[in-house]
Design an enzyme around this catalytic site. Sequence first.
Site, PDB file in Angstrom:
ATOM      1  N   GLY A 115     -33.516  34.820  75.529  1.00 10.54           N
ATOM      2  CA  GLY A 115     -33.007  36.167  75.706  1.00 10.54           C
ATOM      3  C   GLY A 115     -33.268  36.645  77.121  1.00 10.54           C
ATOM      4  O   GLY A 115     -34.203  36.179  77.789  1.00 10.54           O
ATOM      5  N   CYS A 116     -32.463  37.579  77.593  1.00 15.42           N
ATOM      6  CA  CYS A 116     -32.602  38.043  78.982  1.00 15.42           C
ATOM      7  C   CYS A 116     -33.945  38.733  79.205  1.00 15.42           C
ATOM      8  O   CYS A 116     -34.629  38.464  80.205  1.00 15.42           O
ATOM      9  CB  CYS A 116     -31.437  38.950  79.363  1.00 15.42           C
ATOM     10  SG  CYS A 116     -31.181  40.365  78.262  1.00 15.42           S
ATOM     11  N   HIS A 117     -34.354  39.622  78.295  1.00 18.43           N
ATOM     12  CA  HIS A 117     -35.648  40.288  78.436  1.00 18.43           C
ATOM     13  C   HIS A 117     -36.782  39.263  78.367  1.00 18.43           C
ATOM     14  O   HIS A 117     -37.737  39.326  79.144  1.00 18.43           O
ATOM     15  CB  HIS A 117     -35.846  41.317  77.319  1.00 18.43           C
ATOM     16  CG  HIS A 117     -34.744  42.318  77.199  1.00 18.43           C
ATOM     17  ND1 HIS A 117     -34.606  43.392  78.051  1.00 18.43           N
ATOM     18  CD2 HIS A 117     -33.726  42.413  76.315  1.00 18.43           C
ATOM     19  CE1 HIS A 117     -33.552  44.106  77.692  1.00 18.43           C
ATOM     20  NE2 HIS A 117     -32.999  43.534  76.643  1.00 18.43           N
TER      21      HIS A 117
END
Length: 315
Positions: A115-117
């Site tokens: 995931g980006c986060h």
Amino acid sequence: MKFKIFVDGQYGTTGLKIHEMLENRDEIELLTINEEDKKNDEVKKELLNSADLVFLCLPDAASKHSVSLITNDKVKVIDASTAHRTNPQWVYGIPELTSTQREKIKNSNRVCVPGCHASGLIIAMKPLLEKGILPKSQKLICHSITGFSGGGSTMIDDYENGSFDEVGGQRPYALALNHKHLPEMKYMLDLQEAPLFTPSIGNFKQGMLVMSYLVKKDFLFSASRDELINLYKDYYKGENFINIIEENEQYLDNGLLNPMKCNNTNTLEISVYENETDMVVISRLDNLGKGASGAAVQCMNIMLGIDEKQGLKSK
């Protein structure tokens, strides 16, 4: 020889971006599905099993279903959903994570894109945990702000066609403190408990900042900002897509940090700020680049034995 690539979920934000990144590459043949057939298992199964590599850009349940349709054991799969990120049978798609991660990706037929986060937090915190500055019992505290493009077509339409008064400037979400990236953060950093993490949507399309807050008295041994910078430089030495910022004054714009300055690249930048008692480590990246489609293409290049930088921009 051309590699046959199928993007399952090619009409979503991540899938469209991967298509855009691959459509002009000479060594790639893109297999496509008509939109009316995207839920037709018979059509989809044929495409899934005739590809050299498949990207899954789908909700979790749909990703698992597509994997179940693959009977050809030579097909390589890269899943962009959260479905397999804590599954030990799948390799986590951050090549820079450890000295052996790139080789694991190369030799695997099943890779999950972070995931980006999670990418921002994990890349920033992994060296500190590996080198023993932070204990695995540490309760990490993190906040992020990301562009609205990661929220899908409905959210994009809200921001692009709605009024500023309606959508606002910055909107925190997942305020039940149960964001879907928490399990992979805990799992990949081998933490005793998940971080305290709050994300927010900013009124800009692409880009993101992931901010991790540290209290110096929690360190297992004393370390200054300069020492952390040297640690990061050593840990990520030779990596094309990880930049460590040494001079904050030259990096900031009148003391402000622009979340969009890594847009349209696969670069993630780490900067560190401190006072006498505390630090904040900030990852800046494109939420559609190193945070999603760029990371997926980077893993594809490794899995197919192509130059890892092919088709990807660095800052």
